[in-house]
Scaffold this motif. Sequence first.
Motif, PDB file in Angstrom:
ATOM      1  N   VAL A 156       0.900  -1.239   0.097  1.00 48.02           N
ATOM      2  CA  VAL A 156       0.143  -0.102  -0.117  1.00 48.02           C
ATOM      3  C   VAL A 156       0.838   1.146  -0.008  1.00 48.02           C
ATOM      4  O   VAL A 156       0.720   2.120  -0.807  1.00 48.02           O
ATOM      5  N   ARG A 157       1.878   1.229   0.920  1.00 50.98           N
ATOM      6  CA  ARG A 157       2.755   2.391   1.041  1.00 50.98           C
ATOM      7  C   ARG A 157       4.096   1.713   0.701  1.00 50.98           C
ATOM      8  O   ARG A 157       4.716   1.098   1.647  1.00 50.98           O
ATOM      9  N   ASP A 158       4.537   2.233  -0.256  1.00 48.09           N
ATOM     10  CA  ASP A 158       5.969   1.329  -0.886  1.00 48.09           C
ATOM     11  C   ASP A 158       6.895   2.731  -1.219  1.00 48.09           C
ATOM     12  O   ASP A 158       6.824   3.133  -2.433  1.00 48.09           O
ATOM     13  N   ALA A 159       7.959   2.869  -0.443  1.00 47.26           N
ATOM     14  CA  ALA A 159       8.933   3.885  -1.096  1.00 47.26           C
ATOM     15  C   ALA A 159      10.209   3.051  -1.706  1.00 47.26           C
ATOM     16  O   ALA A 159      11.299   4.128  -2.112  1.00 47.26           O
ATOM     17  N   SER A 160      10.321   2.014  -1.608  1.00 46.72           N
ATOM     18  CA  SER A 160      11.360   1.168  -2.471  1.00 46.72           C
ATOM     19  C   SER A 160      11.450   1.519  -3.653  1.00 46.72           C
ATOM     20  O   SER A 160      12.526   1.453  -4.291  1.00 46.72           O
ATOM     21  N   GLY A 161      10.663   1.926  -4.422  1.00 44.83           N
ATOM     22  CA  GLY A 161      10.634   2.493  -5.802  1.00 44.83           C
ATOM     23  C   GLY A 161      11.773   3.812  -5.929  1.00 44.83           C
ATOM     24  O   GLY A 161      12.359   3.623  -6.685  1.00 44.83           O
ATOM     25  N   GLN A 162      11.494   4.572  -5.102  1.00 43.39           N
ATOM     26  CA  GLN A 162      12.313   5.759  -5.170  1.00 43.39           C
ATOM     27  C   GLN A 162      13.766   5.301  -4.691  1.00 43.39           C
ATOM     28  O   GLN A 162      14.590   5.937  -5.395  1.00 43.39           O
ATOM     29  N   PHE A 163      14.017   4.422  -3.994  1.00 38.62           N
ATOM     30  CA  PHE A 163      15.417   3.981  -3.664  1.00 38.62           C
ATOM     31  C   PHE A 163      15.769   3.183  -4.665  1.00 38.62           C
ATOM     32  O   PHE A 163      17.353   3.532  -5.078  1.00 38.62           O
ATOM     33  N   PRO A 206      20.282   3.390  -9.781  1.00 41.61           N
ATOM     34  CA  PRO A 206      19.951   2.551 -11.093  1.00 41.61           C
ATOM     35  C   PRO A 206      20.657   1.359 -11.267  1.00 41.61           C
ATOM     36  O   PRO A 206      20.355   0.674 -11.946  1.00 41.61           O
ATOM     37  N   THR A 207      22.015   1.504 -10.639  1.00 41.93           N
ATOM     38  CA  THR A 207      23.107   0.333 -11.139  1.00 41.93           C
ATOM     39  C   THR A 207      22.853  -0.767 -10.154  1.00 41.93           C
ATOM     40  O   THR A 207      23.538  -1.627 -10.520  1.00 41.93           O
ATOM     41  N   ALA A 208      22.136  -0.670  -9.087  1.00 41.14           N
ATOM     42  CA  ALA A 208      22.025  -1.616  -8.121  1.00 41.14           C
ATOM     43  C   ALA A 208      21.089  -2.747  -8.583  1.00 41.14           C
ATOM     44  O   ALA A 208      20.268  -2.404  -9.293  1.00 41.14           O
ATOM     45  N   THR A 209      21.525  -3.853  -8.041  1.00 37.30           N
ATOM     46  CA  THR A 209      20.805  -4.956  -8.568  1.00 37.30           C
ATOM     47  C   THR A 209      19.604  -5.593  -7.634  1.00 37.30           C
ATOM     48  O   THR A 209      18.823  -6.422  -7.802  1.00 37.30           O
ATOM     49  N   PHE A 210      19.690  -4.468  -6.527  1.00 40.65           N
ATOM     50  CA  PHE A 210      18.408  -5.144  -5.622  1.00 40.65           C
ATOM     51  C   PHE A 210      17.067  -4.909  -6.240  1.00 40.65           C
ATOM     52  O   PHE A 210      16.747  -4.113  -7.072  1.00 40.65           O
ATOM     53  N   ARG A 211      16.067  -5.970  -5.706  1.00 42.33           N
ATOM     54  CA  ARG A 211      14.740  -6.040  -6.402  1.00 42.33           C
ATOM     55  C   ARG A 211      13.715  -5.567  -4.993  1.00 42.33           C
ATOM     56  O   ARG A 211      14.318  -5.080  -4.060  1.00 42.33           O
ATOM     57  N   LYS A 212      12.696  -5.892  -5.283  1.00 43.54           N
ATOM     58  CA  LYS A 212      11.636  -5.194  -4.053  1.00 43.54           C
ATOM     59  C   LYS A 212      12.089  -5.586  -2.797  1.00 43.54           C
ATOM     60  O   LYS A 212      11.990  -4.726  -1.794  1.00 43.54           O
ATOM     61  N   ILE A 213      12.167  -7.025  -2.524  1.00 43.43           N
ATOM     62  CA  ILE A 213      12.421  -7.568  -1.006  1.00 43.43           C
ATOM     63  C   ILE A 213      13.437  -6.846  -0.446  1.00 43.43           C
ATOM     64  O   ILE A 213      13.362  -6.284   0.782  1.00 43.43           O
ATOM     65  N   LEU A 214      14.536  -6.784  -1.172  1.00 38.63           N
ATOM     66  CA  LEU A 214      16.010  -5.912  -0.636  1.00 38.63           C
ATOM     67  C   LEU A 214      15.544  -4.446  -0.580  1.00 38.63           C
ATOM     68  O   LEU A 214      16.082  -3.973   0.145  1.00 38.63           O
ATOM     69  N   ALA A 215      15.073  -3.961  -1.604  1.00 41.31           N
ATOM     70  CA  ALA A 215      14.888  -2.725  -1.449  1.00 41.31           C
ATOM     71  C   ALA A 215      14.036  -2.025  -0.415  1.00 41.31           C
ATOM     72  O   ALA A 215      14.316  -1.209   0.408  1.00 41.31           O
ATOM     73  N   ARG A 216      12.899  -3.037  -0.020  1.00 45.56           N
ATOM     74  CA  ARG A 216      12.025  -2.779   1.076  1.00 45.56           C
ATOM     75  C   ARG A 216      12.825  -3.057   2.228  1.00 45.56           C
ATOM     76  O   ARG A 216      12.596  -2.083   3.285  1.00 45.56           O
ATOM     77  N   ALA A 217      13.706  -4.110   2.459  1.00 43.81           N
ATOM     78  CA  ALA A 217      14.448  -3.975   3.549  1.00 43.81           C
ATOM     79  C   ALA A 217      15.593  -2.994   3.577  1.00 43.81           C
ATOM     80  O   ALA A 217      15.951  -2.426   4.958  1.00 43.81           O
ATOM     81  N   PHE A 218      15.960  -2.282   2.948  1.00 44.04           N
ATOM     82  CA  PHE A 218      16.800  -1.080   2.747  1.00 44.04           C
ATOM     83  C   PHE A 218      15.949   0.120   3.282  1.00 44.04           C
ATOM     84  O   PHE A 218      16.623   0.977   4.159  1.00 44.04           O
ATOM     85  N   VAL A 219      14.844   0.208   2.819  1.00 43.65           N
ATOM     86  CA  VAL A 219      13.883   1.260   3.407  1.00 43.65           C
ATOM     87  C   VAL A 219      13.981   1.088   4.945  1.00 43.65           C
ATOM     88  O   VAL A 219      13.966   2.103   5.548  1.00 43.65           O
ATOM     89  N   ALA A 220      13.794  -0.039   5.494  1.00 41.50           N
ATOM     90  CA  ALA A 220      13.602  -0.286   6.928  1.00 41.50           C
ATOM     91  C   ALA A 220      14.849   0.147   7.311  1.00 41.50           C
ATOM     92  O   ALA A 220      14.714   0.903   8.504  1.00 41.50           O
ATOM     93  N   SER A 221      16.277  -0.141   6.937  1.00 48.39           N
ATOM     94  CA  SER A 221      17.364   0.318   7.498  1.00 48.39           C
ATOM     95  C   SER A 221      17.625   1.889   7.463  1.00 48.39           C
ATOM     96  O   SER A 221      18.215   2.464   8.476  1.00 48.39           O
ATOM     97  N   LYS A 222      16.837   2.559   6.503  1.00 48.70           N
ATOM     98  CA  LYS A 222      17.236   4.137   6.367  1.00 48.70           C
ATOM     99  C   LYS A 222      16.200   4.484   7.517  1.00 48.70           C
ATOM    100  O   LYS A 222      16.666   5.646   7.958  1.00 48.70           O
ATOM    101  N   VAL A 223      15.046   3.988   7.673  1.00 46.56           N
ATOM    102  CA  VAL A 223      14.267   4.557   8.708  1.00 46.56           C
ATOM    103  C   VAL A 223      15.134   4.261   9.980  1.00 46.56           C
ATOM    104  O   VAL A 223      14.800   5.097  10.973  1.00 46.56           O
ATOM    105  N   LEU A 224      15.813   3.121   9.979  1.00 39.77           N
ATOM    106  CA  LEU A 224      16.364   2.978  11.426  1.00 39.77           C
ATOM    107  C   LEU A 224      17.411   4.214  11.741  1.00 39.77           C
ATOM    108  O   LEU A 224      17.700   4.729  12.746  1.00 39.77           O
TER     109      LEU A 224
END
Length: 168
Positions: free
Chosen positions: A14-21, A26-44
């Motif tokens: 519903v609310r997904d900031a991973s697309g912005q990350f 753009p050269t990173a190979t992470f996909r949605k699961i890892l990108a969303r985990a990265f969002v959690a880390s940035k919030v932390l």
Amino acid sequence: QRGYMMVLYPGADVRDASGQFRAAFPTATFRKILARAFVASKVLDFMLADGGRRPAAVQGMAPLPDVDGGRIAITGHSRNGKQSIVAAAFDERITAVVGSSPGTPIAAPVRFSSPDFNGETTTFVTPHRDWWLPSLHGYFGKEHTLPADGHMIVALVAPRHLMLATAR
């Protein structure tokens, strides 16, 4: 009153900031699961800035209570359970994780999964479900040749606390 704080971060359907990350890297190979985990880390990162003590106001936001950086837990269900475990695997500040029905390839390795067991196979990866790298799809029928599998992600959480709650 008991010393708990809960933070919802924008890492769900519903609310997904991973697309912005993903767009920012753009050269990173992470996909949605890892990108969303990265969002959690940035919030932390934000929560623990200044040793967990927030300034009086951050762009009009009320001050947050102090955060004990040694007692951080994360949880999620299904796909969010996957990303919670991945977040804990890559961010050692997370001291405990509860993955509720994270399924394959986290709670059960892909090589032991089928449509009848845990429901997710390597063919589950499609452009619509861009949770993992598209190359995972090419391992269908030869999952035993995968260079890594879910149990390796779970192992990265050790020796911190991890609970997997999976049922059928």
